[in-house]
Design a protein around this motif. Sequence first.
Motif, PDB file in Angstrom:
ATOM      1  N   ILE A 144       0.819  -1.207  -0.104  1.00  0.00           N
ATOM      2  CA  ILE A 144      -0.111   0.059  -0.221  1.00  0.00           C
ATOM      3  C   ILE A 144       0.696   1.271   0.034  1.00  0.00           C
ATOM      4  CG2 ILE A 144       0.030  -0.024   2.399  1.00  0.00           C
ATOM      5  CD1 ILE A 144      -2.733   1.520   2.437  1.00  0.00           C
ATOM      6  N   ASP A 145       0.332   2.289  -0.793  1.00  0.00           N
ATOM      7  CA  ASP A 145       1.016   3.434  -0.902  1.00  0.00           C
ATOM      8  C   ASP A 145       0.118   4.324   0.352  1.00  0.00           C
ATOM      9  OD1 ASP A 145       2.265   5.966  -1.054  1.00  0.00           O
ATOM     10  OD2 ASP A 145       0.878   6.551  -2.547  1.00  0.00           O
ATOM     11  N   SER A 146       0.683   4.686   1.544  1.00  0.00           N
ATOM     12  CA  SER A 146       0.062   5.220   2.545  1.00  0.00           C
ATOM     13  C   SER A 146      -0.211   6.679   2.474  1.00  0.00           C
ATOM     14  CB  SER A 146       0.645   4.946   4.105  1.00  0.00           C
ATOM     15  OG  SER A 146       2.005   5.781   4.026  1.00  0.00           O
ATOM     16  N   ALA A 147       0.456   7.464   1.594  1.00  0.00           N
ATOM     17  CA  ALA A 147       0.325   8.629   1.200  1.00  0.00           C
ATOM     18  C   ALA A 147      -0.915   9.108   0.487  1.00  0.00           C
ATOM     19  CB  ALA A 147       1.692   9.311   0.442  1.00  0.00           C
ATOM     20  N   SER A 148      -1.215   8.144  -0.354  1.00  0.00           N
ATOM     21  CA  SER A 148      -2.488   8.277  -1.218  1.00  0.00           C
ATOM     22  C   SER A 148      -3.644   7.282  -0.827  1.00  0.00           C
ATOM     23  CB  SER A 148      -2.128   8.220  -2.618  1.00  0.00           C
ATOM     24  OG  SER A 148      -1.783   6.994  -2.866  1.00  0.00           O
ATOM     25  N   SER A 149      -3.029   6.385   0.136  1.00  0.00           N
ATOM     26  CA  SER A 149      -3.985   5.360   0.523  1.00  0.00           C
ATOM     27  C   SER A 149      -4.557   4.357  -0.636  1.00  0.00           C
ATOM     28  CB  SER A 149      -5.216   5.851   1.174  1.00  0.00           C
ATOM     29  OG  SER A 149      -6.055   4.766   1.806  1.00  0.00           O
ATOM     30  N   THR A 150      -3.588   4.203  -1.529  1.00  0.00           N
ATOM     31  CA  THR A 150      -3.793   3.453  -2.706  1.00  0.00           C
ATOM     32  C   THR A 150      -3.275   1.885  -2.638  1.00  0.00           C
ATOM     33  OG1 THR A 150      -3.613   5.398  -4.214  1.00  0.00           O
ATOM     34  CG2 THR A 150      -3.297   3.094  -5.267  1.00  0.00           C
ATOM     35  N   LEU A 151      -4.181   1.039  -2.964  1.00  0.00           N
ATOM     36  CA  LEU A 151      -3.635  -0.210  -2.799  1.00  0.00           C
ATOM     37  C   LEU A 151      -3.186  -0.802  -3.995  1.00  0.00           C
ATOM     38  CD1 LEU A 151      -7.281  -1.886  -1.182  1.00  0.00           C
ATOM     39  CD2 LEU A 151      -4.943  -1.445  -0.066  1.00  0.00           C
ATOM     40  N   LEU A 152      -2.082  -1.204  -3.954  1.00  0.00           N
ATOM     41  CA  LEU A 152      -1.138  -1.767  -5.155  1.00  0.00           C
ATOM     42  C   LEU A 152      -1.508  -3.307  -5.376  1.00  0.00           C
ATOM     43  CD1 LEU A 152       2.036   0.182  -4.381  1.00  0.00           C
ATOM     44  CD2 LEU A 152       0.363   0.743  -5.954  1.00  0.00           C
ATOM     45  N   PHE A 153      -1.079  -4.186  -4.287  1.00  0.00           N
ATOM     46  CA  PHE A 153      -1.302  -5.560  -4.506  1.00  0.00           C
ATOM     47  C   PHE A 153      -1.992  -6.150  -3.174  1.00  0.00           C
ATOM     48  CE2 PHE A 153       2.493  -4.072  -6.975  1.00  0.00           C
ATOM     49  CZ  PHE A 153       2.106  -4.636  -8.034  1.00  0.00           C
ATOM     50  N   MET A 154      -2.595  -7.089  -3.435  1.00  0.00           N
ATOM     51  CA  MET A 154      -3.076  -8.056  -2.188  1.00  0.00           C
ATOM     52  C   MET A 154      -2.853  -9.536  -2.521  1.00  0.00           C
ATOM     53  SD  MET A 154      -6.889  -7.527  -0.659  1.00  0.00           S
ATOM     54  CE  MET A 154      -7.256  -8.528   0.987  1.00  0.00           C
ATOM     55  N   GLY A 155      -3.071 -10.214  -1.496  1.00  0.00           N
ATOM     56  CA  GLY A 155      -2.878 -11.715  -1.798  1.00  0.00           C
ATOM     57  C   GLY A 155      -2.901 -12.280  -0.263  1.00  0.00           C
ATOM     58  N   LYS A 156      -2.808 -13.585  -0.407  1.00  0.00           N
ATOM     59  CA  LYS A 156      -2.462 -14.537   1.026  1.00  0.00           C
ATOM     60  C   LYS A 156      -1.574 -15.482   0.601  1.00  0.00           C
ATOM     61  CE  LYS A 156      -6.440 -17.677   0.190  1.00  0.00           C
ATOM     62  NZ  LYS A 156      -7.601 -18.362   0.700  1.00  0.00           N
ATOM     63  N   LEU A 157      -0.785 -15.851   1.440  1.00  0.00           N
ATOM     64  CA  LEU A 157       0.398 -17.024   1.296  1.00  0.00           C
ATOM     65  C   LEU A 157       0.038 -18.070   1.985  1.00  0.00           C
ATOM     66  CD1 LEU A 157       3.342 -17.538  -0.186  1.00  0.00           C
ATOM     67  CD2 LEU A 157       4.138 -16.934   2.214  1.00  0.00           C
ATOM     68  N   MET A 158      -0.314 -19.196   1.379  1.00  0.00           N
ATOM     69  CA  MET A 158      -0.768 -20.413   2.187  1.00  0.00           C
ATOM     70  C   MET A 158       0.272 -21.284   2.068  1.00  0.00           C
ATOM     71  SD  MET A 158      -3.747 -19.674   2.720  1.00  0.00           S
ATOM     72  CE  MET A 158      -4.409 -21.090   3.471  1.00  0.00           C
ATOM     73  N   ASN A 159       1.524 -21.226   1.063  1.00  0.00           N
ATOM     74  CA  ASN A 159       2.471 -22.170   1.117  1.00  0.00           C
ATOM     75  C   ASN A 159       3.354 -21.615   0.070  1.00  0.00           C
ATOM     76  OD1 ASN A 159       4.033 -24.266   0.684  1.00  0.00           O
ATOM     77  ND2 ASN A 159       2.467 -25.639   0.066  1.00  0.00           N
ATOM     78  N   PRO A 160       4.532 -21.112   0.872  1.00  0.00           N
ATOM     79  CA  PRO A 160       5.806 -20.747   0.119  1.00  0.00           C
ATOM     80  C   PRO A 160       6.544 -21.735  -0.789  1.00  0.00           C
ATOM     81  CG  PRO A 160       6.488 -21.226   2.215  1.00  0.00           C
ATOM     82  CD  PRO A 160       5.076 -21.432   2.170  1.00  0.00           C
TER      83      PRO A 160
END
Length: 401
Positions: A376-392
């Motif tokens: 996240i870019d906290s300055a603009s509150s913009t979500l860039l990427f999202m996900g979940k890691l279940m298994n590396p």
Amino acid sequence: MTKSITVTSIFLIALLIPTKCTDMQKSIHNLAIKLYSSLGESNNNVLFSPLSAHIALILCYQGASGTTRNVLQDVLKLPIDSVDISEEYKKLLNDFNESKDDLTIAMANNIYIKKHYELQSKFQTIANEYFAAHVENIDFSQSRSAANQINKWVSEQTRNKIKDIISENALNEETRLILVNAIYFKGLWMHPFKIHQTQDKFYVSKLQTVDCEMMRTTGEFFYVEDPVLDAKILKIPYMHSDIFFVIILPNSFHGFKNIESKITTTGFSTLEKDAILENIEVFLPKFKVETSMDLKQPLQDIGLGNIFSEKANFSQMLNSQQPLTISKVLQKTFIDINENGTEAASATSVLMRVRRSLDLHHQTFRADRPFLFYVIDSASSTLLFMGKLMNPNPTKIRDEL
């Protein structure tokens, strides 16, 4: 030679919501929550870019009329005046594409139109002026050549991290227009990690583990324990920026579904409000995730079925009487988390065809079990990427009995 982490993605997601959140950030946040509620049902690793998807859908919105425009406005939670969103994107694109030391964020948009067709002047002006979109005519009947041309552009924009987003089989005589957005991110950690000399365990469940390369660092991080989520939240800063890699780590192995359920209901807006700066020893697995998906079904699930139907109305897009509908929304996203930083990339393409019918108390944060994450870019509150890691390390699972 200094290594770095690169993330390339079509969608962008952010966990942090500033005191003053604009219409655009609220809309991206809303889309991210809705998409995750659909994509998060998988027990596999998940990765997507809400930002990239949002940009592509906003371009569709600019060319929509009637019910289709109303549906997009309602589902995406857009203001009545579409110029407001366009102005915000113009500023965001300019800010992100500025060169900065130790940090790269690049976004680009391209519109491919069937040979002998052209965009309506108003739509082309909006695409050019506010989204810096380049327009190219292309012969979709030459499907292999057309796919190669589009894939080459995406690969160049994402530093070769996203390849072959469109296959030649996805293009045909009925294809009229393709909207493509590409996002590339590369950042170095403010507190670089070191890798253990031995393999560590990552618990994919209470009784099953996989070997992984566990990274370790110590520094000052924003940290909070959330009793409602029964989870720890850590914000890992990138060097010389307002961008963070945020982790939501459940306190127990069975708490992951509880976190997903609460987040998709309440959102992220207050997650980090009580976070304080603490001296934290952080353990984080080194991992790479790459996803490729058609977002058609998830978008239908959240209420956008109209844009894929015979009732779709994109009459403000092309200088043609032929009605258009969206056939595919393709997204390919990549993230590489290593000891020096993050590299990520994402690309989203929308295919349209002619319609047929500071506390020094020492804490330890060990991410050795499934967790949610976002950039996240906290300055603009913009979500860039999202996900979940279940298994590396999905290829190897060991029973701990």
